[in-house]
Design a protein around this motif. Structure first.
Motif, PDB file in Angstrom:
ATOM      1  N   ALA A 117       0.830  -1.202   0.000  1.00  0.00           N
ATOM      2  CA  ALA A 117       0.000   0.000   0.000  1.00  0.00           C
ATOM      3  C   ALA A 117       0.871   1.262   0.000  1.00  0.00           C
ATOM      4  N   VAL A 118       1.883   1.296   0.844  1.00  0.00           N
ATOM      5  CA  VAL A 118       2.766   2.465   0.924  1.00  0.00           C
ATOM      6  C   VAL A 118       3.531   2.636  -0.388  1.00  0.00           C
ATOM      7  N   THR A 119       4.024   1.546  -0.949  1.00  0.00           N
ATOM      8  CA  THR A 119       4.746   1.616  -2.222  1.00  0.00           C
ATOM      9  C   THR A 119       3.826   2.108  -3.335  1.00  0.00           C
ATOM     10  N   GLY A 120       2.620   1.597  -3.384  1.00  0.00           N
ATOM     11  CA  GLY A 120       1.660   2.024  -4.405  1.00  0.00           C
ATOM     12  C   GLY A 120       1.306   3.487  -4.291  1.00  0.00           C
ATOM     13  N   ILE A 121       1.022   3.932  -3.076  1.00  0.00           N
ATOM     14  CA  ILE A 121       0.688   5.345  -2.864  1.00  0.00           C
ATOM     15  C   ILE A 121       1.896   6.217  -3.220  1.00  0.00           C
ATOM     16  N   GLY A 122       3.079   5.770  -2.828  1.00  0.00           N
ATOM     17  CA  GLY A 122       4.295   6.524  -3.145  1.00  0.00           C
ATOM     18  C   GLY A 122       4.500   6.663  -4.642  1.00  0.00           C
ATOM     19  N   LYS A 123       4.292   5.581  -5.375  1.00  0.00           N
ATOM     20  CA  LYS A 123       4.481   5.627  -6.831  1.00  0.00           C
ATOM     21  C   LYS A 123       3.427   6.490  -7.505  1.00  0.00           C
ATOM     22  N   LEU A 124       2.219   6.507  -6.966  1.00  0.00           N
ATOM     23  CA  LEU A 124       1.169   7.341  -7.553  1.00  0.00           C
ATOM     24  C   LEU A 124       1.353   8.813  -7.209  1.00  0.00           C
ATOM     25  N   ALA A 125       1.589   9.111  -5.948  1.00  0.00           N
ATOM     26  CA  ALA A 125       1.660  10.499  -5.487  1.00  0.00           C
ATOM     27  C   ALA A 125       3.025  11.147  -5.716  1.00  0.00           C
ATOM     28  N   PHE A 126       4.088  10.362  -5.640  1.00  0.00           N
ATOM     29  CA  PHE A 126       5.449  10.901  -5.744  1.00  0.00           C
ATOM     30  C   PHE A 126       6.274  10.027  -6.680  1.00  0.00           C
ATOM     31  N   SER A 127       5.846   9.887  -7.927  1.00  0.00           N
ATOM     32  CA  SER A 127       6.494   8.946  -8.841  1.00  0.00           C
ATOM     33  C   SER A 127       7.971   9.255  -9.063  1.00  0.00           C
ATOM     34  N   GLN A 128       8.332  10.513  -9.222  1.00  0.00           N
ATOM     35  CA  GLN A 128       9.731  10.885  -9.445  1.00  0.00           C
ATOM     36  C   GLN A 128      10.602  10.475  -8.252  1.00  0.00           C
ATOM     37  N   GLN A 129      10.167  10.795  -7.043  1.00  0.00           N
ATOM     38  CA  GLN A 129      10.936  10.466  -5.850  1.00  0.00           C
ATOM     39  C   GLN A 129      10.972   8.959  -5.602  1.00  0.00           C
ATOM     40  N   ALA A 130       9.852   8.277  -5.835  1.00  0.00           N
ATOM     41  CA  ALA A 130       9.791   6.835  -5.600  1.00  0.00           C
ATOM     42  C   ALA A 130      10.706   6.071  -6.548  1.00  0.00           C
ATOM     43  N   GLU A 131      10.998   6.660  -7.689  1.00  0.00           N
ATOM     44  CA  GLU A 131      11.892   6.020  -8.656  1.00  0.00           C
ATOM     45  C   GLU A 131      13.344   6.438  -8.465  1.00  0.00           C
ATOM     46  N   GLY A 132      13.658   7.155  -7.390  1.00  0.00           N
ATOM     47  CA  GLY A 132      15.039   7.520  -7.076  1.00  0.00           C
ATOM     48  C   GLY A 132      15.454   8.895  -7.539  1.00  0.00           C
ATOM     49  N   SER A 133      14.509   9.738  -7.962  1.00  0.00           N
ATOM     50  CA  SER A 133      14.817  11.085  -8.451  1.00  0.00           C
ATOM     51  C   SER A 133      15.889  11.055  -9.536  1.00  0.00           C
ATOM     52  N   LEU A 134      15.720  10.123 -10.476  1.00  0.00           N
ATOM     53  CA  LEU A 134      16.693   9.948 -11.543  1.00  0.00           C
ATOM     54  C   LEU A 134      16.658  11.119 -12.511  1.00  0.00           C
ATOM     55  N   VAL A 135      17.841  11.489 -12.988  1.00  0.00           N
ATOM     56  CA  VAL A 135      17.986  12.593 -13.925  1.00  0.00           C
ATOM     57  C   VAL A 135      18.415  12.002 -15.260  1.00  0.00           C
ATOM     58  N   LYS A 136      17.737  12.419 -16.320  1.00  0.00           N
ATOM     59  CA  LYS A 136      18.035  11.892 -17.652  1.00  0.00           C
ATOM     60  C   LYS A 136      18.552  12.994 -18.551  1.00  0.00           C
ATOM     61  N   LEU A 137      19.423  12.616 -19.451  1.00  0.00           N
ATOM     62  CA  LEU A 137      19.904  13.485 -20.516  1.00  0.00           C
ATOM     63  C   LEU A 137      19.532  12.768 -21.797  1.00  0.00           C
ATOM     64  N   GLY A 138      18.453  13.214 -22.407  1.00  0.00           N
ATOM     65  CA  GLY A 138      17.892  12.469 -23.532  1.00  0.00           C
ATOM     66  C   GLY A 138      17.284  11.177 -23.011  1.00  0.00           C
ATOM     67  N   ASP A 139      17.698  10.070 -23.569  1.00  0.00           N
ATOM     68  CA  ASP A 139      17.204   8.760 -23.129  1.00  0.00           C
ATOM     69  C   ASP A 139      18.114   8.111 -22.094  1.00  0.00           C
ATOM     70  N   LYS A 140      19.220   8.746 -21.780  1.00  0.00           N
ATOM     71  CA  LYS A 140      20.217   8.153 -20.890  1.00  0.00           C
ATOM     72  C   LYS A 140      20.072   8.689 -19.462  1.00  0.00           C
ATOM     73  N   THR A 141      20.046   7.778 -18.493  1.00  0.00           N
ATOM     74  CA  THR A 141      20.037   8.172 -17.087  1.00  0.00           C
ATOM     75  C   THR A 141      21.466   8.544 -16.700  1.00  0.00           C
ATOM     76  N   VAL A 142      21.636   9.769 -16.179  1.00  0.00           N
ATOM     77  CA  VAL A 142      22.978  10.252 -15.860  1.00  0.00           C
ATOM     78  C   VAL A 142      23.233  10.387 -14.358  1.00  0.00           C
ATOM     79  N   GLY A 143      22.216  10.141 -13.550  1.00  0.00           N
ATOM     80  CA  GLY A 143      22.418  10.222 -12.109  1.00  0.00           C
ATOM     81  C   GLY A 143      21.108  10.458 -11.384  1.00  0.00           C
ATOM     82  N   SER A 144      21.242  10.814 -10.126  1.00  0.00           N
ATOM     83  CA  SER A 144      20.100  11.136  -9.281  1.00  0.00           C
ATOM     84  C   SER A 144      20.314  12.528  -8.710  1.00  0.00           C
ATOM     85  N   SER A 145      19.231  13.261  -8.577  1.00  0.00           N
ATOM     86  CA  SER A 145      19.356  14.610  -8.008  1.00  0.00           C
ATOM     87  C   SER A 145      19.588  14.567  -6.500  1.00  0.00           C
ATOM     88  N   LEU A 146      19.538  13.369  -5.906  1.00  0.00           N
ATOM     89  CA  LEU A 146      19.689  13.232  -4.457  1.00  0.00           C
ATOM     90  C   LEU A 146      21.051  12.705  -4.021  1.00  0.00           C
TER      91      LEU A 146
END
Length: 189
Positions: free
Chosen positions: A26-55
């Motif tokens: 339940a917590v994971t589901g709510i987190g992914k719905l309400a805070f999808s960017q943060q729940a996925e690790g705040s990943l930063v992309k440059l084009g299609d490539k993941t270059v890091g996390s903002s955290l």
């Protein structure tokens, strides 16, 4: 005795199911719905490539990029698994030597820069993973980056100003800049 054991086992099984399965999902589901960017690790992309996390801080060593805070994580810098501070006090000889070495490295990278070196460029954060530096630390590095990228210092300072994060509600926290976001702005420039 079985009459007392059966309710205990049922309560144990029910609570295990509730706390061990239902609640985490339940917590994971709510987190992914309400805070999808943060729940996925705040990943930063440059084009299609993941270059890091903002955290999580990253090590940049090229003189063309902004450098973040030193990392105290082991066995390599900015290792999220090994998050910890150095635990060295300000008068510890090892800490003093590390700071002197970092100061010498900064001066060697930009010998013409006679400005005072901001403390966050020579000391590690408590987690060893800080992704941000102070505005002063970014501005200290502006002349080196401008020279290396053949830009004006004013252009670099404008990028710093655009990437700057102000205190929450104008009170909580310090003005700062995310090093990864700033370096990505340099790439896009």
């Amino acid at each position: 005795m079985f009459s007392q054991l059966r309710p205990a086992v049922v309560v144990f099984a029910g609570l295990s199911l509730l706390v061990g399965v239902v609640y985490p999902f339940a917590v994971t589901g709510i987190g992914k719905l309400a805070f999808s960017q943060q729940a996925e690790g705040s990943l930063v992309k440059l084009g299609d490539k993941t270059v890091g996390s903002s955290l999580i801080g990253q090590s940049f060593s090229s003189p063309q990029y902004f450098w973040g805070r030193p990392s105290a994580t082991a066995p390599m810098p900015n290792n999220a698994v090994g998050s910890s501070g150095s635990n060295l006090g300000p008068v510890n000889p090892a800490q003093i030597d590390a700071v002197k070495t970092r100061i010498a490295s900064l001066q060697a990278a930009d010998p013409g820069n006679t400005a005072n070196i901001p403390v966050d460029l020579v000391t590690a954060s408590a987690s060893g993973l800080d992704p941000e530096i102070s505005i002063a630390a970014a501005q200290y590095q502006a002349p080196r980056i401008a020279r290396e990228r053949k830009m004006s210092v004013e252009q670099v300072n404008q990028l710093i100003e655009r990437a700057a994060q102000r205190p929450v509600f104008g009170v909580f926290g310090e003005p700062r800049v995310n090093v990864l976001a700033l370096n990505l702005a340099l790439i896009r420039h």
